[in-house]
Design an enzyme around this catalytic site. Sequence first.
Site, PDB file in Angstrom:
ATOM      1  N   GLY A  65      31.403  85.236-107.732  1.00  0.00           N
ATOM      2  CA  GLY A  65      30.756  85.885-106.609  1.00  0.00           C
ATOM      3  C   GLY A  65      31.026  87.370-106.654  1.00  0.00           C
TER       4      GLY A  65
ATOM      5  N   GLY B 176      35.428  91.023-103.740  1.00  0.00           N
ATOM      6  CA  GLY B 176      35.865  91.032-102.354  1.00  0.00           C
ATOM      7  C   GLY B 176      35.436  89.835-101.540  1.00  0.00           C
ATOM      8  N   THR B 177      34.858  88.818-102.174  1.00  0.00           N
ATOM      9  CA  THR B 177      34.399  87.645-101.420  1.00  0.00           C
ATOM     10  C   THR B 177      35.495  86.597-101.240  1.00  0.00           C
ATOM     11  OG1 THR B 177      33.469  86.819-103.507  1.00  0.00           O
ATOM     12  CG2 THR B 177      31.955  87.883-101.966  1.00  0.00           C
TER      13      THR B 177
ATOM     14  N   THR C 120      40.277  84.844-105.153  1.00  0.00           N
ATOM     15  CA  THR C 120      41.714  84.621-105.334  1.00  0.00           C
ATOM     16  C   THR C 120      42.329  83.959-104.111  1.00  0.00           C
ATOM     17  OG1 THR C 120      41.813  86.585-106.749  1.00  0.00           O
ATOM     18  CG2 THR C 120      43.889  85.752-105.895  1.00  0.00           C
TER      19      THR C 120
ATOM     20  N   GLU D 130      16.223 114.822 -91.593  1.00  0.00           N
ATOM     21  CA  GLU D 130      16.671 113.554 -91.003  1.00  0.00           C
ATOM     22  C   GLU D 130      15.669 113.039 -89.975  1.00  0.00           C
ATOM     23  OE1 GLU D 130      18.967 112.017 -92.374  1.00  0.00           O
ATOM     24  OE2 GLU D 130      19.669 113.699 -93.590  1.00  0.00           O
TER      25      GLU D 130
ATOM     26  N   ASP E  48      17.690 110.680-102.182  1.00  0.00           N
ATOM     27  CA  ASP E  48      16.519 109.931-101.717  1.00  0.00           C
ATOM     28  C   ASP E  48      15.572 109.631-102.872  1.00  0.00           C
ATOM     29  OD1 ASP E  48      17.573 110.291 -99.192  1.00  0.00           O
ATOM     30  OD2 ASP E  48      16.398 112.094 -98.802  1.00  0.00           O
TER      31      ASP E  48
END
Length: 616
Positions: A196, A199-200, A203, A419, A494
């Site tokens: 995955g 950070g999912t 471990t 912006e 952008d």
Amino acid sequence: MMKKIPKQLLYILIAIVVIAGLLYAANYNEQKPTQSTLSGVIDQANQGKIEKIVVDGDQLNITLKDGGKEVAYKEHSANLKDYGLDYNKVKVEVRNPDTALNNWLNILGTLLPVFLIIGFFYFIMRQAQGSNNQAMSFGKSKARVFGLEKEKVKFADVAGSIEAKTELQEIVEFLKYPGKFEALGAKIPKGVLLFGSPGTGKTLLARAVAGEADVPFFSISGSEFVEMFVGVGASRVRDLFNKAKKNAPCIIFIDEVDAVGRQRGTGLGGGHDEREQTLNQILVEMDGFEQGTNVIVMAATNRPDVLDPALLRPGRFDRRVTLDLPDVKAREEILEVHTLKKPLEKGVDLNEVARKTPGVSGADLANIANEAAIFAARSGRKKITLNDFHEAVEKIALGPERKSHVLNEKEKEITAYHEAGHAILSHLLPHCNPVHKVSIVSRGSAGGVTWSLPIEDKHLHSVEDFKDDIAMALGGRTAEEIVFKSITTGASSDLKHANGLARRMVTEYGMSPKLSNQVFSDSEGSVFLGRSVGENKNYSEDIAAKIDEEVKKLINEATDTARKVIAKNRGKLDLIAKTLLEKETIEGKEFEKLFDKVDKKAPKKDIQTAVGDSEK
């Protein structure tokens, strides 16, 4: 690696240095008298120039009548009268020599070299012994053993990942009650592959399996097997599996298995490559498990596509568990776990924070909770507020505010219109996300930011979604061009986003009318360690020209859309830009009020978009 010097030897060396220093200082501080001959002393005594003679053993300490000091030496056991000295003319004082001190000094002077020699050889022997031990342990496994601590990780400590935990619950049953399955002829799985995004919680889930089954957990990284010497990695694999068999039932966890598990036969080193030898040994060990050993290998990677097919076949990694990025419900549960020991202010709605963080991993959510606690501590509060979580989310998603990065008036005006252009397109285009925040305060490398968030999680995206997203990304550059009749470098990020998305639509998603349902990848062909050496295109130059043409068409179409929307809403553009110049930041609800009851369009797209400008 050099071993540390033993404390006892270190203390002895320090003591020797201190004693030698004290003796040297004592001798140095004394005023050195003039050395004279014995005959000269006798002559001066007979002439009446000497006030007193102190006999200290064989040393004569002489004090002259004019205050001077001299020293001389006589023969051992000899008397001064034998040399013709008249005791009536000179005062003679005989001292009893301090034989004890002299003896200690003689002993110290004798033993000091001996101690230094012994210490030197002791140090050499320790170094030789340490080198020998290091050489003997060079091929030993460096795996760390968990599962013996009192507070073990359980499934309750892992929020979200419901399907993954259900799949791994069977592994726990295999480890706790193997006889129940063997009685029916079922074989215990030999390997479980967790893959995955980073950070999912791969471990963490592996440790939770060991904690639930109450078995030892041998953890090692794939990179720890590989050394510059051929055969060391294979030796460590053998040692690891031997330790695991002795501690069965247990779990072997190999993190980042792609470090050693990439496809074989692709390296420049051929069959003698150390990484390939290590992988071969892993394959042999996994295939060589005897029935009933109850050792399960768990591995984690975020690149399952580069693994060797022999690793993935049945009999080795029998189970493959996918860990996706958490949805909104799972994100709320993860935040509850990471805020369990953090004092929260009443009214903190973690669901609101979870809805504000689509597409983030469990590790990101842990970081957000920690950053919120840091914001609260920095402000001197004892509890974490909802605003602290909002600040933490914005810092993680957009970068920290750089209020010291001050723009001049002209640049500030250009940024405000830039912006405002993003915000108008995000609000009016039917497939864009609602505007959450617009700001001209510098964040990270961006001079300003327009942040739009989805209403709900979504996993499928249409052609219309991507076209509106590209138009929104080009809204800033278009607004600059309409208002100032010129363009700046502020839209560099952008343009990268818009052109990259347009090219993926054509080459990866098959969304081009002229090249529909076709995929044009540059990653096929030669492979080196699981990755491409060069970009071997699987299409002709004519197709490449058509791809460029289709990408250009998408960009031009999005530019026309952006120009039409902004030109039609020029008054709204000026109003938003003016408000940004006054307040610097506009929140989502305040932004909607500026449109003065503009009708809402179709349901918003579900891609989190934070369009930032390049650093001014």
